[in-house]
Design a protein around this motif. Structure first.
Motif, PDB file in Angstrom:
ATOM      1  N   TYR A  60       0.868  -1.507   0.064  1.00 15.82           N
ATOM      2  CA  TYR A  60       0.170   0.057   0.089  1.00 15.82           C
ATOM      3  C   TYR A  60       0.972   1.140  -0.113  1.00 15.82           C
ATOM      4  CZ  TYR A  60      -4.017  -2.563   0.796  1.00 15.82           C
ATOM      5  OH  TYR A  60      -5.338  -3.780   0.636  1.00 15.82           O
ATOM      6  N   GLY A  61       2.263   1.041   0.055  1.00 16.22           N
ATOM      7  CA  GLY A  61       3.043   2.407   0.087  1.00 16.22           C
ATOM      8  C   GLY A  61       4.322   1.968  -0.146  1.00 16.22           C
ATOM      9  N   PRO A  62       5.311   2.798   0.068  1.00 15.31           N
ATOM     10  CA  PRO A  62       6.858   2.441  -0.193  1.00 15.31           C
ATOM     11  C   PRO A  62       7.382   1.466   1.179  1.00 15.31           C
ATOM     12  CG  PRO A  62       6.554   4.939  -0.230  1.00 15.31           C
ATOM     13  CD  PRO A  62       5.213   4.172   0.073  1.00 15.31           C
ATOM     14  N   GLU A  63       8.237   0.864   0.962  1.00 12.24           N
ATOM     15  CA  GLU A  63       8.592  -0.222   1.903  1.00 12.24           C
ATOM     16  C   GLU A  63       9.231   0.421   3.094  1.00 12.24           C
ATOM     17  OE1 GLU A  63      10.494  -3.960   0.241  1.00 12.24           O
ATOM     18  OE2 GLU A  63      10.342  -2.786  -1.645  1.00 12.24           O
ATOM     19  N   ASP A  64       9.704   1.599   3.009  1.00 17.73           N
ATOM     20  CA  ASP A  64      10.448   2.383   4.054  1.00 17.73           C
ATOM     21  C   ASP A  64       9.193   2.486   5.436  1.00 17.73           C
ATOM     22  OD1 ASP A  64      12.894   2.600   3.482  1.00 17.73           O
ATOM     23  OD2 ASP A  64      12.726   4.886   3.004  1.00 17.73           O
ATOM     24  N   THR A  65       7.761   2.564   4.971  1.00 16.69           N
ATOM     25  CA  THR A  65       6.864   2.715   5.951  1.00 16.69           C
ATOM     26  C   THR A  65       5.810   1.863   5.884  1.00 16.69           C
ATOM     27  OG1 THR A  65       5.974   4.486   4.120  1.00 16.69           O
ATOM     28  CG2 THR A  65       7.409   5.163   6.037  1.00 16.69           C
ATOM     29  N   LYS A 129     -13.510  -1.478   7.320  1.00 23.06           N
ATOM     30  CA  LYS A 129     -13.545  -0.121   8.233  1.00 23.06           C
ATOM     31  C   LYS A 129     -12.621   0.437   6.883  1.00 23.06           C
ATOM     32  CE  LYS A 129     -13.514  -0.587  13.137  1.00 23.06           C
ATOM     33  NZ  LYS A 129     -12.735  -0.437  14.181  1.00 23.06           N
ATOM     34  N   PRO A 130     -13.110   1.874   6.752  1.00 23.80           N
ATOM     35  CA  PRO A 130     -12.289   2.647   5.562  1.00 23.80           C
ATOM     36  C   PRO A 130     -10.712   2.513   5.744  1.00 23.80           C
ATOM     37  CG  PRO A 130     -14.054   3.836   6.691  1.00 23.80           C
ATOM     38  CD  PRO A 130     -14.116   2.789   7.583  1.00 23.80           C
ATOM     39  N   GLN A 131     -10.183   2.305   4.637  1.00 23.85           N
ATOM     40  CA  GLN A 131      -8.653   2.220   4.596  1.00 23.85           C
ATOM     41  C   GLN A 131      -8.064   3.215   5.058  1.00 23.85           C
ATOM     42  OE1 GLN A 131      -7.238  -0.070   1.091  1.00 23.85           O
ATOM     43  NE2 GLN A 131      -5.732   1.216   0.989  1.00 23.85           N
ATOM     44  N   PRO A 132      -7.124   3.303   6.141  1.00 27.20           N
ATOM     45  CA  PRO A 132      -6.511   4.376   6.719  1.00 27.20           C
ATOM     46  C   PRO A 132      -5.608   5.032   5.715  1.00 27.20           C
ATOM     47  CG  PRO A 132      -5.735   2.310   7.579  1.00 27.20           C
ATOM     48  CD  PRO A 132      -6.697   1.977   6.947  1.00 27.20           C
ATOM     49  N   VAL A 133      -5.387   6.376   5.867  1.00 22.18           N
ATOM     50  CA  VAL A 133      -4.666   6.918   4.829  1.00 22.18           C
ATOM     51  C   VAL A 133      -3.549   7.606   5.534  1.00 22.18           C
ATOM     52  CG1 VAL A 133      -6.324   7.800   3.233  1.00 22.18           C
ATOM     53  CG2 VAL A 133      -6.245   9.295   5.249  1.00 22.18           C
ATOM     54  N   ASP A 134      -3.477   7.516   7.020  1.00 19.03           N
ATOM     55  CA  ASP A 134      -2.433   8.043   7.928  1.00 19.03           C
ATOM     56  C   ASP A 134      -1.590   6.885   8.548  1.00 19.03           C
ATOM     57  OD1 ASP A 134      -4.490   7.068   9.413  1.00 19.03           O
ATOM     58  OD2 ASP A 134      -4.226   8.784  10.927  1.00 19.03           O
ATOM     59  N   LYS A 135      -1.725   5.822   8.186  1.00 20.31           N
ATOM     60  CA  LYS A 135      -1.031   4.720   8.631  1.00 20.31           C
ATOM     61  C   LYS A 135      -1.113   3.407   7.439  1.00 20.31           C
ATOM     62  CE  LYS A 135      -4.483   2.612  11.745  1.00 20.31           C
ATOM     63  NZ  LYS A 135      -4.652   2.259  13.270  1.00 20.31           N
ATOM     64  N   ASP A 136      -0.266   2.428   7.965  1.00 20.63           N
ATOM     65  CA  ASP A 136      -0.215   1.162   6.821  1.00 20.63           C
ATOM     66  C   ASP A 136      -1.397   0.568   7.224  1.00 20.63           C
ATOM     67  OD1 ASP A 136       0.074  -0.758   5.299  1.00 20.63           O
ATOM     68  OD2 ASP A 136       2.067  -1.433   6.536  1.00 20.63           O
ATOM     69  N   PRO A 137      -2.438   0.188   6.060  1.00 18.12           N
ATOM     70  CA  PRO A 137      -3.421  -0.798   6.252  1.00 18.12           C
ATOM     71  C   PRO A 137      -3.337  -2.143   6.773  1.00 18.12           C
ATOM     72  CG  PRO A 137      -3.417   0.623   4.285  1.00 18.12           C
ATOM     73  CD  PRO A 137      -2.379   0.637   4.722  1.00 18.12           C
ATOM     74  N   VAL A 138      -2.044  -2.376   6.540  1.00 17.20           N
ATOM     75  CA  VAL A 138      -1.721  -3.912   6.985  1.00 17.20           C
ATOM     76  C   VAL A 138      -1.768  -3.923   8.560  1.00 17.20           C
ATOM     77  CG1 VAL A 138       0.045  -5.750   6.862  1.00 17.20           C
ATOM     78  CG2 VAL A 138      -0.552  -4.492   4.855  1.00 17.20           C
ATOM     79  N   VAL A 139      -2.356  -4.706   9.397  1.00 17.01           N
ATOM     80  CA  VAL A 139      -2.425  -4.886  10.648  1.00 17.01           C
ATOM     81  C   VAL A 139      -1.590  -5.838  11.319  1.00 17.01           C
ATOM     82  CG1 VAL A 139      -3.955  -5.234  12.604  1.00 17.01           C
ATOM     83  CG2 VAL A 139      -4.892  -3.971  10.568  1.00 17.01           C
ATOM     84  N   LYS A 140      -1.478  -7.028  10.719  1.00 14.89           N
ATOM     85  CA  LYS A 140      -0.834  -8.087  11.335  1.00 14.89           C
ATOM     86  C   LYS A 140      -0.743  -9.374  10.427  1.00 14.89           C
ATOM     87  CE  LYS A 140      -4.954 -10.425  13.725  1.00 14.89           C
ATOM     88  NZ  LYS A 140      -5.443 -10.772  15.005  1.00 14.89           N
ATOM     89  N   SER A 258      21.317  -1.087   4.252  1.00 15.83           N
ATOM     90  CA  SER A 258      21.326  -1.368   2.739  1.00 15.83           C
ATOM     91  C   SER A 258      19.808  -1.586   2.098  1.00 15.83           C
ATOM     92  CB  SER A 258      22.180  -2.744   2.445  1.00 15.83           C
ATOM     93  OG  SER A 258      23.621  -2.298   2.955  1.00 15.83           O
ATOM     94  N   PHE A 259      19.022  -2.311   3.126  1.00 16.16           N
ATOM     95  CA  PHE A 259      17.815  -2.550   2.575  1.00 16.16           C
ATOM     96  C   PHE A 259      16.977  -1.302   2.171  1.00 16.16           C
ATOM     97  CE2 PHE A 259      13.292  -3.576   2.964  1.00 16.16           C
ATOM     98  CZ  PHE A 259      13.248  -4.957   2.097  1.00 16.16           C
ATOM     99  N   ARG A 260      17.183  -0.198   2.868  1.00 12.64           N
ATOM    100  CA  ARG A 260      16.501   1.027   2.482  1.00 12.64           C
ATOM    101  C   ARG A 260      16.969   1.422   1.241  1.00 12.64           C
ATOM    102  NH1 ARG A 260      13.363   3.520   6.420  1.00 12.64           N
ATOM    103  NH2 ARG A 260      13.738   2.649   8.608  1.00 12.64           N
ATOM    104  N   GLN A 261      18.180   1.180   0.700  1.00 14.53           N
ATOM    105  CA  GLN A 261      18.456   1.510  -0.679  1.00 14.53           C
ATOM    106  C   GLN A 261      18.004   0.667  -1.603  1.00 14.53           C
ATOM    107  OE1 GLN A 261      23.002   1.933  -0.987  1.00 14.53           O
ATOM    108  NE2 GLN A 261      22.876   2.269   1.176  1.00 14.53           N
ATOM    109  N   LEU A 262      17.983  -0.801  -1.218  1.00 14.16           N
ATOM    110  CA  LEU A 262      17.370  -1.631  -2.162  1.00 14.16           C
ATOM    111  C   LEU A 262      15.998  -1.781  -2.299  1.00 14.16           C
ATOM    112  CD1 LEU A 262      17.935  -4.431  -3.704  1.00 14.16           C
ATOM    113  CD2 LEU A 262      17.262  -5.491  -1.535  1.00 14.16           C
ATOM    114  N   SER A 263      15.319  -1.151  -1.341  1.00 11.60           N
ATOM    115  CA  SER A 263      13.645  -1.132  -1.368  1.00 11.60           C
ATOM    116  C   SER A 263      13.280   0.108  -1.758  1.00 11.60           C
ATOM    117  CB  SER A 263      13.366  -1.388  -0.009  1.00 11.60           C
ATOM    118  OG  SER A 263      13.485  -0.726   0.892  1.00 11.60           O
ATOM    119  N   GLN A 264      13.871   0.884  -2.705  1.00 12.26           N
ATOM    120  CA  GLN A 264      13.179   2.318  -3.080  1.00 12.26           C
ATOM    121  C   GLN A 264      12.298   1.541  -4.231  1.00 12.26           C
ATOM    122  OE1 GLN A 264      13.767   5.288  -2.096  1.00 12.26           O
ATOM    123  NE2 GLN A 264      14.810   3.976  -0.485  1.00 12.26           N
TER     124      GLN A 264
END
Length: 284
Positions: A60-65, A129-140, A258-264
């Protein structure tokens, strides 16, 4: 304490076309990067296969977050037997339920929880519930445990994940409040990984990987792949260590730097996936 960050869960997929449709059109996720490999991974990222394979990161968004999904496709493998090890991945997205209904994708129910199944039988529980926009929708992510006390000793005691919730039959763990959590549910019997088994990945600082290595060795835990550097063509090299918990759930710790570079995010990855699906002759 390990300064860990929950990254992704790895699924082996046999039908890339239908799988891509499910994640894009039903769950509403975006392709973040797509990578092709000519031979098997040294850390068995694609399972025990020495063949050509691909890796697609989708979420649902960049791997950094965001906690994302890694779709591992082995060319020529058309089926993976499922075990009882993976219980489900929970997301908050009433929009996904609406998309499933519109596409005639079956929405099922278990213990009052709605879920959809990805190709291969992997369950995705949907919080209506509506998909959140201020956090990751993946819970667990929920995994099976044959002995909850042993799971807690390993994940909380050894790997230092915090306990967020606990009952007689389950425990919810995580490195921090704002990350996707890992749930273990006691299934009252052995955990069977069969052929479709996945892997959960975390990152930690480069300097903490040897600490994890030492802790596991001292407690005579399982190290499936000792510290090793992995190359991705044209991208950053990362260092990983692959472990297995008491129920043989596979765990990857990759160095965060390194993963933060790889996962762009790679803007071309969506088109790349389609291109390789179209040119895939291994299923004919």
């Amino acid at each position: 304490m390990i300064n860990g960050r929950a990254l992704h869960f790895v699924f082996k997929v046999a039908d890339r076309t239908l799988t891509a449709k499910f994640y894009r059109e039903i769950l509403g996720m975006k392709v973040l990067r797509h990578e092709e490999f000519s031979e098997g991974c040294e850390a068995a990222c694609n399972g025990p296969y020495a063949n050509r394979w691909s890796k697609t990161m989708i979420g649902y968004g960049p791997e950094d977050t965001h906690f994302v999904v890694e779709l591992t496709y082995n060319y020529g493998i058309t089926y993976y037997e499922q075990g009882n090890d993976f219980l489900g991945l929970t997301i908050q997205s009433s929009e996904s339920l609406k998309r499933a209904a519109a596409a005639n994708w079956p929405v099922k129910e278990q213990n009052g929880l709605k879920y959809v199944e990805a190709p291969g039988g992997y369950k995705f529980y949907i919080i209506d519930k509506p998909q959140p926009v201020d956090k990751d929708p993946v819970v667990k992510v929920s995994l099976a445990s044959s002995n909850l006390a042993k799971s807690i000793d390993y994940w909380n005691g050894l790997l230092t994940l915090k306990i967020f919730e606990k009952s007689n039959k389950s425990v919810l763990l995580g490195f921090s409040e704002d990350q996707a959590k890992l749930e273990f549910v006691d299934i009252g019997g052995p955990v069977n990984h069969a052929k479709a088994y996945g892997r959960i990945a975390f990152s930690c600082p480069f300097d903490e990987q040897p600490v994890i290595d030492k802790k596991i060795q001292e407690t005579k835990g399982k190290i499936l792949t000792p510290l090793i550097s992995l190359d991705t063509p044209g991208k950053a090299t990362v260092r990983v260590i692959i472990l297995a918990d008491p129920d043989d759930h596979e765990i990857c710790f990759v160095d965060d730097e390194s993963f933060r570079q790889l996962s762009q995010v790679d803007p071309a990855s969506d088109a790349d996936l389609d291109k390789f699906i179209k040119s895939d002759k291994s299923r004919n």
